[in-house]
Design an enzyme around this catalytic site. Structure first.
Site, PDB file in Angstrom:
ATOM      1  N   ASP A 139       5.894  15.393  11.358  1.00  0.00           N
ATOM      2  CA  ASP A 139       6.498  16.655  11.764  1.00  0.00           C
ATOM      3  C   ASP A 139       7.644  16.456  12.736  1.00  0.00           C
ATOM      4  O   ASP A 139       7.588  15.603  13.623  1.00  0.00           O
ATOM      5  CB  ASP A 139       5.438  17.565  12.389  1.00  0.00           C
ATOM      6  CG  ASP A 139       4.366  17.947  11.391  1.00  0.00           C
ATOM      7  OD1 ASP A 139       4.736  18.331  10.267  1.00  0.00           O
ATOM      8  OD2 ASP A 139       3.179  17.858  11.728  1.00  0.00           O
ATOM      9  N   GLU A 185       0.164  27.383   3.679  1.00  0.00           N
ATOM     10  CA  GLU A 185      -0.220  26.090   4.240  1.00  0.00           C
ATOM     11  C   GLU A 185      -0.502  26.297   5.726  1.00  0.00           C
ATOM     12  O   GLU A 185       0.347  26.826   6.450  1.00  0.00           O
ATOM     13  CB  GLU A 185       0.893  25.059   4.044  1.00  0.00           C
ATOM     14  CG  GLU A 185       0.584  23.691   4.618  1.00  0.00           C
ATOM     15  CD  GLU A 185       1.766  22.737   4.531  1.00  0.00           C
ATOM     16  OE1 GLU A 185       1.655  21.622   5.075  1.00  0.00           O
ATOM     17  OE2 GLU A 185       2.801  23.117   3.939  1.00  0.00           O
TER      18      GLU A 185
END
Length: 243
Positions: A49, A38
């Site tokens: 995140d 990824e």
């Protein structure tokens, strides 16, 4: 995108452009046993995140990293293992050629965590596998829809929160993995908070594989060489394979 069915899948994450030699780190991850990778496309507001990947994103943008630059560098390693781009909806919806450009660079899949399920339809028929996320809070009806519409694999988020290293695997991981594997023909990969070989092995017993993100980027940001990063991922690979 076809992931291996004869062993547990290991998918590390790397932020594109976070350090100058980031593609050398990609190659090291492949050599260490990654089944797919990824790759985060830097965006200025990475809402899903945690602190580590936010730091990596900031470092990439500060270095002048652009989408075009990431795609050019990715093309150097395309074809070694499946590559999955991860970014936010703003980058995807503003450019009609976005998905085609990813495909041309060698990407096989796309993750857009802030793209609502109800707005995915126009991206489901691109030349990329649109990978959908499932969370512990998803209803059974929602999981049915995610299982039906996701392509490549389903990304099972182990916690209700942002990415980041954690001391233990969340209790919610087992229940979510079970709910998904009961209704899904695609591989189910567990991610968020998986940091150590022991955690990875535990998660791999619950699902079809694991995604390792913040623990990878913490090492990269702390100056790990490609060889050192490869050694870390190899320890994860060995733990998963030993079960």
């Amino acid at each position: 995108m076809k992931l291996p069915a004869d062993h547990k899948v290991l998918m590390p994450y790397l932020t594109g452009g976070a350090v100058a030699d980031w593609t050398d780190h990609l190659r090291a991850l492949v050599d260490a046993g990654a089944d797919a990778i990824e790759i985060g496309l830097p965006f200025s507001d990475p809402t899903l995140d945690g602190a580590t990947i936010q730091e990596a994103t900031h470092a990439a943008l500060t270095r002048g990293t652009t989408l075009r630059g990431v795609l050019t560098r990715v093309s150097e390693i395309a074809g070694t293992v499946p590559l999955v781009a991860s970014t936010y909806a703003n980058l995807v919806v503003r450019d009609l050629a976005f998905c085609g450009n990813l495909r041309d660079a060698g990407f096989d899949g796309l993750i857009v965590p802030d793209l609502p399920l109800e707005e995915c339809a126009e991206f489901e028929h691109q030349d990329l596998d649109l990978v959908l996320l499932a969370s512990p809070a998803s209803t059974d009806e929602r999981l049915d829809e995610i299982a039906r519409r996701s392509r490549g694999f389903v990304y099972a988020v182990t916690v209700m929160g942002t990415t980041g290293e954690r001391e233990t695997l969340a209790d919610s991981a087992a229940a979510l993995a079970r709910r998904l594997t009961d209704r899904c023909d695609l591989p189910v990969l567990l991610g968020f908070g998986i940091s150590t070989p022991a955690q990875a092995a535990q998660a791999a017993q619950l699902a079809d594989g694991v995604v390792i993100g913040a623990a990878i980027m913490r090492r990269v940001l702390d100056g790990a060489t490609p060889a050192e990063l490869g050694a870390y991922l190899r320890s994860i690979r060995e733990a998963i394979d030993e079960g």
